[in-house]
Design an enzyme around this catalytic site. Structure first.
Site, short mmCIF file in Angstrom:
data_model
loop_
_atom_site.label_atom_id
_atom_site.label_comp_id
_atom_site.label_asym_id
_atom_site.label_seq_id
_atom_site.Cartn_x
_atom_site.Cartn_y
_atom_site.Cartn_z
N LYS A 20 0.86 -1.20 0.00
CA LYS A 20 0.00 0.00 0.00
C LYS A 20 0.88 1.24 0.00
O LYS A 20 2.05 1.19 0.42
CB LYS A 20 -0.92 0.02 1.22
CG LYS A 20 -0.24 -0.04 2.60
CD LYS A 20 0.26 1.27 3.15
CE LYS A 20 1.07 1.13 4.43
NZ LYS A 20 1.74 2.34 4.87
N ASP B 279 -2.01 -1.65 10.17
CA ASP B 279 -2.26 -1.62 8.73
C ASP B 279 -2.94 -2.90 8.23
O ASP B 279 -3.34 -2.97 7.06
CB ASP B 279 -0.94 -1.46 7.95
CG ASP B 279 -0.39 -0.04 8.03
OD1 ASP B 279 -1.17 0.88 8.37
OD2 ASP B 279 0.82 0.14 7.77
P1 ATP Z 1 4.51 -0.51 8.22
O1 ATP Z 1 4.40 0.71 7.38
O2 ATP Z 1 3.22 -1.27 8.38
O3 ATP Z 1 5.26 -0.33 9.49
P2 ATP Z 1 6.79 -1.43 6.79
O4 ATP Z 1 6.62 -1.59 5.32
O5 ATP Z 1 7.47 -0.18 7.24
O6 ATP Z 1 5.35 -1.56 7.41
P3 ATP Z 1 7.47 -4.21 7.06
O7 ATP Z 1 8.11 -4.50 5.75
O8 ATP Z 1 6.08 -4.66 7.26
O9 ATP Z 1 7.58 -2.63 7.38
O10 ATP Z 1 8.45 -4.80 8.18
C1 ATP Z 1 8.51 -4.32 9.48
C2 ATP Z 1 9.15 -5.35 10.40
O11 ATP Z 1 8.31 -6.51 10.46
C3 ATP Z 1 10.53 -5.83 9.99
O12 ATP Z 1 11.34 -5.74 11.13
C4 ATP Z 1 10.34 -7.29 9.62
O13 ATP Z 1 11.43 -8.10 9.99
C5 ATP Z 1 9.09 -7.69 10.40
N1 ATP Z 1 8.30 -8.74 9.70
C6 ATP Z 1 7.67 -9.78 10.26
N2 ATP Z 1 7.02 -10.50 9.35
C7 ATP Z 1 7.22 -9.92 8.15
C8 ATP Z 1 6.81 -10.23 6.82
N3 ATP Z 1 6.06 -11.29 6.51
N4 ATP Z 1 7.23 -9.40 5.84
C9 ATP Z 1 7.98 -8.30 6.13
N5 ATP Z 1 8.39 -7.99 7.37
C10 ATP Z 1 8.03 -8.77 8.38
#
Ligand code: ATP
Length: 283
Positions: A10, A136
């Protein structure tokens, strides 16, 4: 039995932090839309009552800390399912990027298990369950375009944005959402006009949408990581109609209506930043 589910990322068209709650979280108002950059989730029923995760990533754990694992565990215990599941995750969404990759995977697991075990649970019920997994995840269960309020659990569906291209550029850093929220000072915060964004979606007005994109967290992340403002400046210079940081960052995206222009911006950003994507909105 095997099944595949797409887990699209997203972007935030707006992200407003409204107030601090007693439970330590913040009340937010976020207009989000899904983009054509997705992880792939494969689900296989296991006879044994356990959850297996497989994925290849240096940054994401492949055990019970994975959000996809947590989603499967929650689903199984909530609906009293005794079979197990193997979850293969093929990641394309950059990690800790502000694109909701983990949330997208968790949501895809909830949707996929609902199909795998033929439970016919309604999307709204799945989204309510998803609230326990992260702010989210309820949005990602619905997908499309929506405004999320409260902690992120109150979802109101919105019309899709006018068709356009999205150039995404992620600086070579990961940002922890928690760290950014800890730095929020409510009295000093910029508040985007989310209602103007919502109006623009109903009016299908690309110009109005572009002028009103806004993110309360952008200044906080940019102060820690000046790369964010540099990339923003470069994208605007290259002709993007509107540019914003998504989520808590650090990914910056630009919206463009003409494909040739989007391609030009994509090419020039590639000379400047390692991870660049050119995708369409699918919300
Ligand atoms: P948000 O904006 O919701 O915080 P993001 O895109 O910034 O999401 P993610 O890629 O969702 O961040 O990852 C955040 C943390 O979640 C990382 O530290 C990662 O190791 C952990 N994590 C746990 N499961 C997953 C997964 N299936 N995919 C990605 N990250 C994951």
């Amino acid at each position: 039995m095997a099944l595949f589910e797409k887990a699209p990322a997203k972007i935030n068209l707006s992200l407003d932090v409204l107030s601090k709650r007693n439970d330590g979280y913040h009340n937010v108002e976020m207009v989000m839309t899904t983009i054509d950059l997705a992880d792939r989730i494969e689900l296989y029923t296991l006879k044994e009552n356990r959850i297996e995760i497989s994925l290849e990533s240096r940054y994401v754990p492949s055990d019970e800390r994975n959000l996809a694992y947590k989603a499967a565990a929650l689903f199984k215990s909530h609906y009293g399912i005794r079979s197990g599941v193997r979850i293969n995750i093929y990641k394309s969404i950059p990690v800790s990027a502000g694109l909701g990759g983990g949330s997208a995977d968790a949501a895809a697991v909830l949707r996929g298990l609902n199909r795998l075990w033929s439970l016919n649970i309604r999307t709204r019920e799945l989204a309510d369950l998803a609230d326990a997994l992260g702010s989210d995840v309820p949005f990602c269960v619905h997908g499309g375009t929506a405004v999320a309020r409260g902690r992120g659990e109150r979802i109101e569906k919105l019309p899709s944005p006018p068709p356009c291209w999205v150039v995404l550029a992620k600086p070579d850093i990961g940002v922890s959402t928690r760290t950014i929220f800890q730095r929020v000072r409510l009295d000093k915060l910029y508040h985007p006009d989310s209602s103007a964004i919502i109006e623009a979606l109903y009016e299908r007005d690309f110009a109005k949408l572009s002028t009103n994109l806004g993110n309360s967290l952008e200044a906080i992340t940019s102060a820690l990581h000046p790369e964010v403002s540099h990339i923003k400046g470069k994208m605007l210079q290259n002709g993007a109609s509107a540019v914003l940081m998504s989520g808590s960052g650090p990914t910056v995206y630009g919206l463009v209506q003409q494909e040739s222009k989007a391609q030009r911006i994509y090419n020039s950003m590639r000379g400047f930043c390692e991870e660049v994507y050119l995708v369409r909105l699918i919300g």
